[in-house]
Design an enzyme around this catalytic site. Structure first.
Site, PDB file in Angstrom:
ATOM      1  CE  LYS A  70      -4.180   2.007   0.392  1.00  0.00           C
ATOM      2  NZ  LYS A  70      -3.714   2.895  -0.712  1.00  0.00           N
ATOM      3  CE  LYS A  94       3.808   6.840   6.145  1.00  0.00           C
ATOM      4  NZ  LYS A  94       3.697   7.705   5.163  1.00  0.00           N
ATOM      5  CE  LYS A 106       5.042   7.449  -1.433  1.00  0.00           C
ATOM      6  NZ  LYS A 106       4.275   7.816  -0.236  1.00  0.00           N
ATOM      7  CG  ASN A 221      -3.352  16.471   0.670  1.00  0.00           C
ATOM      8  OD1 ASN A 221      -2.865  15.540   1.591  1.00  0.00           O
ATOM      9  ND2 ASN A 221      -4.619  16.697   0.131  1.00  0.00           N
ATOM     10  CB  SER A 350      -5.696   5.141   2.106  1.00  0.00           C
ATOM     11  OG  SER A 350      -5.249   6.088   1.047  1.00  0.00           O
TER      12      SER A 350
HETATM   13  N1  LIG Z   1      -0.709  13.215   0.144  1.00  0.00           N
HETATM   14  C1  LIG Z   1      -0.677  12.398   1.315  1.00  0.00           C
HETATM   15  O1  LIG Z   1      -1.920  11.967   1.489  1.00  0.00           O
HETATM   16  C2  LIG Z   1       0.559  12.228   1.873  1.00  0.00           C
HETATM   17  C3  LIG Z   1       1.699  13.040   1.574  1.00  0.00           C
HETATM   18  N2  LIG Z   1       2.570  12.676   2.307  1.00  0.00           N
HETATM   19  C4  LIG Z   1       3.733  13.320   2.230  1.00  0.00           C
HETATM   20  O2  LIG Z   1       3.864  14.556   2.440  1.00  0.00           O
HETATM   21  C5  LIG Z   1       4.750  15.491   1.793  1.00  0.00           C
HETATM   22  C6  LIG Z   1       4.151  16.393   0.814  1.00  0.00           C
HETATM   23  O3  LIG Z   1       3.289  15.806   0.054  1.00  0.00           O
HETATM   24  P1  LIG Z   1       1.681  16.410  -0.599  1.00  0.00           P
HETATM   25  O4  LIG Z   1       1.282  17.356   0.385  1.00  0.00           O
HETATM   26  O5  LIG Z   1       0.710  15.317  -0.972  1.00  0.00           O
HETATM   27  O6  LIG Z   1       2.273  16.888  -1.897  1.00  0.00           O
HETATM   28  P2  LIG Z   1       1.790  18.315  -2.846  1.00  0.00           P
HETATM   29  O7  LIG Z   1       2.429  18.005  -4.089  1.00  0.00           O
HETATM   30  O8  LIG Z   1       0.335  18.511  -2.339  1.00  0.00           O
HETATM   31  O9  LIG Z   1       2.647  19.454  -2.178  1.00  0.00           O
HETATM   32  C7  LIG Z   1       3.836  19.446  -1.756  1.00  0.00           C
HETATM   33  C8  LIG Z   1       4.167  20.826  -1.568  1.00  0.00           C
HETATM   34  O10 LIG Z   1       5.746  21.170  -1.266  1.00  0.00           O
HETATM   35  C9  LIG Z   1       6.190  22.234  -1.807  1.00  0.00           C
HETATM   36  N3  LIG Z   1       7.605  22.049  -1.763  1.00  0.00           N
HETATM   37  C10 LIG Z   1       8.421  21.247  -2.912  1.00  0.00           C
HETATM   38  N4  LIG Z   1       9.712  21.258  -2.783  1.00  0.00           N
HETATM   39  C11 LIG Z   1       9.797  22.316  -1.823  1.00  0.00           C
HETATM   40  C12 LIG Z   1      11.067  22.935  -1.062  1.00  0.00           C
HETATM   41  N5  LIG Z   1      11.961  22.443  -1.501  1.00  0.00           N
HETATM   42  N6  LIG Z   1      10.532  23.617  -0.040  1.00  0.00           N
HETATM   43  C13 LIG Z   1       9.407  23.824   0.227  1.00  0.00           C
HETATM   44  N7  LIG Z   1       8.567  23.581  -0.345  1.00  0.00           N
HETATM   45  C14 LIG Z   1       8.512  22.736  -1.291  1.00  0.00           C
HETATM   46  C15 LIG Z   1       5.346  22.374  -3.024  1.00  0.00           C
HETATM   47  O11 LIG Z   1       5.424  23.687  -3.722  1.00  0.00           O
HETATM   48  C16 LIG Z   1       3.994  21.933  -2.679  1.00  0.00           C
HETATM   49  O12 LIG Z   1       3.311  23.148  -1.993  1.00  0.00           O
HETATM   50  C17 LIG Z   1       5.401  14.430   0.957  1.00  0.00           C
HETATM   51  O13 LIG Z   1       6.653  14.029   1.740  1.00  0.00           O
HETATM   52  C18 LIG Z   1       4.553  13.230   0.779  1.00  0.00           C
HETATM   53  O14 LIG Z   1       5.157  11.998   0.598  1.00  0.00           O
HETATM   54  C19 LIG Z   1       2.735  11.626   3.518  1.00  0.00           C
HETATM   55  C20 LIG Z   1       1.449  10.878   3.794  1.00  0.00           C
HETATM   56  C21 LIG Z   1       0.496  11.044   2.874  1.00  0.00           C
HETATM   57  O1  LIG Z   2      -2.969   6.534   1.108  1.00  0.00           O
HETATM   58  C1  LIG Z   2      -2.040   5.776   0.944  1.00  0.00           C
HETATM   59  O2  LIG Z   2      -2.192   4.709   0.602  1.00  0.00           O
HETATM   60  C2  LIG Z   2      -0.525   6.318   1.201  1.00  0.00           C
HETATM   61  C3  LIG Z   2      -0.289   7.705   1.403  1.00  0.00           C
HETATM   62  C4  LIG Z   2       1.200   7.878   1.259  1.00  0.00           C
HETATM   63  O3  LIG Z   2       1.729   7.679  -0.045  1.00  0.00           O
HETATM   64  C5  LIG Z   2       2.089   7.917   2.249  1.00  0.00           C
HETATM   65  O4  LIG Z   2       1.446   7.754   3.563  1.00  0.00           O
HETATM   66  O5  LIG Z   2       3.251   8.351   2.024  1.00  0.00           O
END
Ligand SMILES: NC(=O)C1=CN([C@@H]2O[C@H](COP(=O)(O)OP(=O)(O)OC[C@H]3O[C@@H](n4cnc5c(N)ncnc54)[C@H](O)[C@@H]3O)[C@@H](O)[C@H]2O)C=CC1
Ligand SMILES: O=C(O)CCC(=O)C(=O)O
Length: 418
Positions: A70, A94, A106, A221, A350
């Site tokens: 997952k 996790k 992943k 997000n 999820s």
């Molecule tokens: N979306 C999800 O459900 C989950 C996300 N994550 C983790 O959270 C982190 C962010 O993911 P999301 O919010 O989903 O991605 P996203 O694509 O929605 O947002 C990423 C954000 O980080 C910013 N960013 C990128 N490089 C940067 C830098 N060097 N300095 C400052 N800001 C920067 C981007 O401009 C954007 O605002 C990742 O590590 C991801 O693996 C973890 C668990 C679940």
């Molecule tokens: O919702 C999921 O299955 C995985 C989310 C994810 O990629 C993460 O937790 O880093």
């Protein structure tokens, strides 16, 4: 990734740090440090001008001892095979920390989606889904969103899979839109578990969230939702950033308003409510009560960690601190609440989405949020208990001790090993 820490090596180091405190043999531990399989693809995708472009893509299936693989799918120019391997391993531990019946996987495509039209991204996504089809499924491997992917991409993957398989199987992928079988609360879930972890952390440390100053690196997000939910607890969001840079306001921002501005303009930079603009590095070293790294891996390395002034760090991103940074921050008594707990809300909801898909029976947002809170608070308590009763250096190692033991027990209980 020349001078940067290799995330896969960071994961292995984190496992090694926990090893001394585990009742797990070296042979089993070695197994738990490597992915079971990694698929590497070259996708040839037609562009709008009629040309063909090749994209590298990966899916790592790290471990399936506790259930189907997952984890999310990332679209980013910096995606590498080792990054995807690390991210898939972090998913294993996790899911074990929050005790949901999944292994870890992943995926990623080396692409900057902002360079392509929606039609090109759709063809790329459907091409990836076609290649993944023999490997994914409700009981085998279940993708989800990650950086630069969301409901739109998940809907396309579901549709491609269901068309090719001539079936309806919404649980093949999670993070879908509600109309495509998604769950209430999934969009907010990662930010919500970051907020819940911060709330529990402040209570545990006897710190007041009301009026606490907070800096958030990354405003996607995970970051922006964590920001407004933490703001709802009474904290002041004094600094936020995205890849364009950071903004600061001494009296705090309205976190939702900043997101509206980012949606309109594409970045947080130039927001009129800011007193100052500076670099991401400056944001990470601000003197704040709470720092939330919510962007990518390796945001804080050993050198930068020496300048960190935050009292508490709650990791929304996966792997934002290198192992060197962990050592420095542990010595400096900075309390780090690790990614595999704090951002586990995404995969937890999820899981709820998958349960609802399989039962064809859907929950209210209230029920989703209640169940999420129960899982996160219970996981928090398990980690703190381990931290207080086992002689581990920090909460990250406590999290790995709890998680690895659960995975190793599933492996041995299955009769695969004495
Ligand atoms: N979306 C999800 O459900 C989950 C996300 N994550 C983790 O959270 C982190 C962010 O993911 P999301 O919010 O989903 O991605 P996203 O694509 O929605 O947002 C990423 C954000 O980080 C910013 N960013 C990128 N490089 C940067 C830098 N060097 N300095 C400052 N800001 C920067 C981007 O401009 C954007 O605002 C990742 O590590 C991801 O693996 C973890 C668990 C679940
Ligand atoms: O919702 C999921 O299955 C995985 C989310 C994810 O990629 C993460 O937790 O880093």
């Amino acid at each position: 990734m020349t001078n940067e820490a290799n995330p896969f090596e960071s994961l292995q180091e984190q496992i090694d740090d926990a090893a001394a405190h585990l009742d797990v043999g070296d042979d089993v531990l070695d197994r738990l440090k490597h992915p079971e399989r990694v698929l590497e693809l070259n996708l040839s995708v037609e562009q709008d001008d009629g040309s063909l472009e090749r994209f590298r893509a990966f899916r790592s299936e790290f471990n399936g001892d506790r259930g189907p693989y997952k984890g999310g799918i990332r679209y980013h120019p910096g995606v590498t095979r080792d990054e995807v391997k690390a991210l898939s391993g972090w998913m294993v531990y996790k899911c074990a920390v929050v005790d949901i019946p999944y292994g870890g996987g992943k995926g990623g495509i080396v692409v900057d989606p902002s360079d392509y039209s929606a039609a090109e991204i759709e063809r790329l996504t459907r091409s990836f889904a076609e290649e993944l089809r023999p490997f994914i499924g409700e009981d085998t491997d279940i993708p989800a969103p990650d950086v630069n992917t969301g409901q739109r991409e998940m809907n396309w993957i579901k549709d491609t899979y269901e068309t090719l398989e001539n079936t309806t199987e919404p649980g093949v992928v999670t993070g879908k839109s509600l109309e495509s079988g998604g769950s209430e609360g999934r969009v907010e879930a990662t930010g919500r578990s970051v907020m819940l972890t911060a709330r529990e952390a402040f209570e545990y440390l006897d710190k007041d969230m009301d009026g606490a100053s907070v800096a958030v690196q990354g405003y996607g997000n995970a970051g922006h939702i964590a920001a407004y939910l933490i703001e709802d607890l009474g904290a002041n969001i004094v600094a936020v950033s995205d890849s364009s840079g950071a903004i600061y306001a001494e009296d705090g921002f309205d976190a939702r308003e900043v997101k509206t501005y980012k949606n309109e303009t594409g970045s947080v930079s130039g927001y009129s409510g800011a007193d100052e603009e500076f670099s991401n590095e400056d944001l990470l070293t601000l003197d704040v009560d709470l720092l939330v790294p919510a962007a990518l891996e390796n945001a804080i390395d050993g050198d930068l960690a020496r300048d960190v002034q935050a009292d508490v760090i709650v990791e929304a991103a996966n792997g934002p601190l290198t192992p060197d940074a962990d050592d420095v921050l542990t010595d400096a008594d900075v309390h780090v609440f690790p990614d595999i707990l704090a951002n586990a809300g995404g995969v937890t909801v999820s899981y709820f989405e998958w349960v609802q898909n399989r039962q064809r029976f859907y929950w209210t947002e209230e029920k989703v949020n209640e169940e999420l809170e129960r899982h996160v608070v219970s996981a928090f308590e398990d980690l703190v208990e381990c931290y207080e009763t086992v002689d581990v250096a920090n909460l990250r190692t406590a999290a790995y001790v709890v998680a690895i033991q659960r995975v190793a027990d599933a492996f041995t209980d299955s009769g695969n090993w004495p």
